[in-house]
Design a protein around this motif. Structure first.
Motif, PDB file in Angstrom:
ATOM      1  N   ILE A  84       0.842  -1.197   0.000  1.00 14.20           N
ATOM      2  CA  ILE A  84       0.000   0.000   0.000  1.00 14.20           C
ATOM      3  C   ILE A  84       0.878   1.249   0.000  1.00 14.20           C
ATOM      4  O   ILE A  84       0.653   2.185  -0.764  1.00 14.20           O
ATOM      5  CB  ILE A  84      -0.960   0.002   1.204  1.00 14.20           C
ATOM      6  CG1 ILE A  84      -1.912  -1.196   1.125  1.00 14.20           C
ATOM      7  CG2 ILE A  84      -1.736   1.308   1.269  1.00 14.20           C
ATOM      8  CD1 ILE A  84      -2.689  -1.470   2.395  1.00 14.20           C
ATOM      9  N   ARG A  85       1.883   1.242   0.847  1.00 14.60           N
ATOM     10  CA  ARG A  85       2.775   2.399   0.964  1.00 14.60           C
ATOM     11  C   ARG A  85       3.524   2.657  -0.339  1.00 14.60           C
ATOM     12  O   ARG A  85       3.850   3.804  -0.656  1.00 14.60           O
ATOM     13  CB  ARG A  85       3.747   2.173   2.115  1.00 14.60           C
ATOM     14  CG  ARG A  85       4.526   3.398   2.467  1.00 14.60           C
ATOM     15  CD  ARG A  85       5.249   3.208   3.796  1.00 14.60           C
ATOM     16  NE  ARG A  85       6.118   4.333   3.993  1.00 14.60           N
ATOM     17  CZ  ARG A  85       7.437   4.261   4.017  1.00 14.60           C
ATOM     18  NH1 ARG A  85       8.028   3.105   3.897  1.00 14.60           N
ATOM     19  NH2 ARG A  85       8.160   5.340   4.187  1.00 14.60           N
ATOM     20  N   SER A  86       3.804   1.612  -1.122  1.00 12.10           N
ATOM     21  CA  SER A  86       4.522   1.784  -2.387  1.00 12.10           C
ATOM     22  C   SER A  86       3.730   2.645  -3.379  1.00 12.10           C
ATOM     23  O   SER A  86       4.322   3.274  -4.263  1.00 12.10           O
ATOM     24  CB  SER A  86       4.871   0.433  -3.006  1.00 12.10           C
ATOM     25  OG  SER A  86       3.717  -0.206  -3.516  1.00 12.10           O
ATOM     26  N   ILE A  87       2.413   2.690  -3.220  1.00 10.51           N
ATOM     27  CA  ILE A  87       1.598   3.553  -4.088  1.00 10.51           C
ATOM     28  C   ILE A  87       2.014   5.014  -3.926  1.00 10.51           C
ATOM     29  O   ILE A  87       1.975   5.794  -4.876  1.00 10.51           O
ATOM     30  CB  ILE A  87       0.091   3.370  -3.789  1.00 10.51           C
ATOM     31  CG1 ILE A  87      -0.370   1.991  -4.251  1.00 10.51           C
ATOM     32  CG2 ILE A  87      -0.746   4.460  -4.454  1.00 10.51           C
ATOM     33  CD1 ILE A  87      -1.810   1.681  -3.926  1.00 10.51           C
ATOM     34  N   CYS A  88       2.450   5.383  -2.716  1.00 11.42           N
ATOM     35  CA  CYS A  88       2.831   6.772  -2.452  1.00 11.42           C
ATOM     36  C   CYS A  88       4.026   7.229  -3.282  1.00 11.42           C
ATOM     37  O   CYS A  88       4.277   8.429  -3.388  1.00 11.42           O
ATOM     38  CB  CYS A  88       3.124   6.974  -0.964  1.00 11.42           C
ATOM     39  SG  CYS A  88       1.684   6.739   0.100  1.00 11.42           S
ATOM     40  N   SER A  89       4.764   6.285  -3.877  1.00 17.55           N
ATOM     41  CA  SER A  89       5.920   6.666  -4.694  1.00 17.55           C
ATOM     42  C   SER A  89       5.585   6.750  -6.180  1.00 17.55           C
ATOM     43  O   SER A  89       6.454   7.036  -6.994  1.00 17.55           O
ATOM     44  CB  SER A  89       7.072   5.684  -4.467  1.00 17.55           C
ATOM     45  OG  SER A  89       6.705   4.395  -4.878  1.00 17.55           O
ATOM     46  N   THR A  90       4.323   6.521  -6.530  1.00 23.90           N
ATOM     47  CA  THR A  90       3.922   6.635  -7.936  1.00 23.90           C
ATOM     48  C   THR A  90       3.641   8.095  -8.280  1.00 23.90           C
ATOM     49  O   THR A  90       3.623   8.966  -7.411  1.00 23.90           O
ATOM     50  CB  THR A  90       2.666   5.779  -8.234  1.00 23.90           C
ATOM     51  OG1 THR A  90       1.556   6.293  -7.479  1.00 23.90           O
ATOM     52  CG2 THR A  90       2.908   4.311  -7.889  1.00 23.90           C
ATOM     53  N   THR A  91       3.394   8.365  -9.537  1.00 24.10           N
ATOM     54  CA  THR A  91       3.130   9.722 -10.012  1.00 24.10           C
ATOM     55  C   THR A  91       1.943  10.337  -9.279  1.00 24.10           C
ATOM     56  O   THR A  91       0.925   9.678  -9.069  1.00 24.10           O
ATOM     57  CB  THR A  91       2.832   9.702 -11.531  1.00 24.10           C
ATOM     58  OG1 THR A  91       3.929   9.086 -12.190  1.00 24.10           O
ATOM     59  CG2 THR A  91       2.609  11.099 -12.068  1.00 24.10           C
TER      60      THR A  91
END
Length: 148
Positions: A84-91
């Motif tokens: 879930i947290r990895s989404i925060c590194s997307t555009t």
């Protein structure tokens, strides 16, 4: 037995947050920490693949979203906090409120929709489980709000 499982999940999530804080990977402000904890409580359930109507009825009540009124719609994400947290590194994309702190990703979810014929605290929900795009607002790389 179900209550023990819920307490274990809550304990594991708390341990994860404390570990992240201790490692310095997450350094939330007080308000951000509150929003992150609220996000976890309302939207994260990594131990389930998908839920049915009974799952929604139980989880909405357990997660305190049926106390004063029936929350009309809620989504549970069935991924671990790292995914879930990895989404925060997307555009960055625009949120529904116009802010530019939302991010999009694909997750396993259960959407719980109130049937319209129940009253708090005995709210009744219909479940739809799927793998779909979700939009999450993040602050300093920490998920704080489920946007859609």
């Amino acid at each position: 037995m179900i209550m023990m499982a819920f307490q274990r999940i809550h304990s594991l999530l708390l341990l994860l947050v404390l570990t992240l804080l201790g490692l310095g990977l997450v350094q939330p402000s007080y308000g951000q920490d509150y929003m992150f904890q609220r996000f976890l409580r309302q939207h994260v359930d990594p131990r389930v693949v998908g839920g049915n109507d009974g799952y929604c009825n139980l989880m909405m009540q357990r997660r305190r979203m049926t106390q004063n009124h029936c929350k009309p719609v809620n989504t549970f994400i069935h991924e671990d906090i790292w995914n879930i947290r990895s989404i925060c590194s997307t555009t960055t994309i625009q949120c529904k409120n116009g802010r530019m702190n939302c991010h999009e990703g694909v997750m396993k979810v259960t959407d719980c929709r109130e049937t319209g014929s129940s009253r708090a605290p005995n709210c009744r929900y219909r479940a739809t489980s799927s793998i779909r795009h979700v939009v999450i607002a993040c602050e300093a790389m920490v998920p704080v709000h489920f946007d859609k």
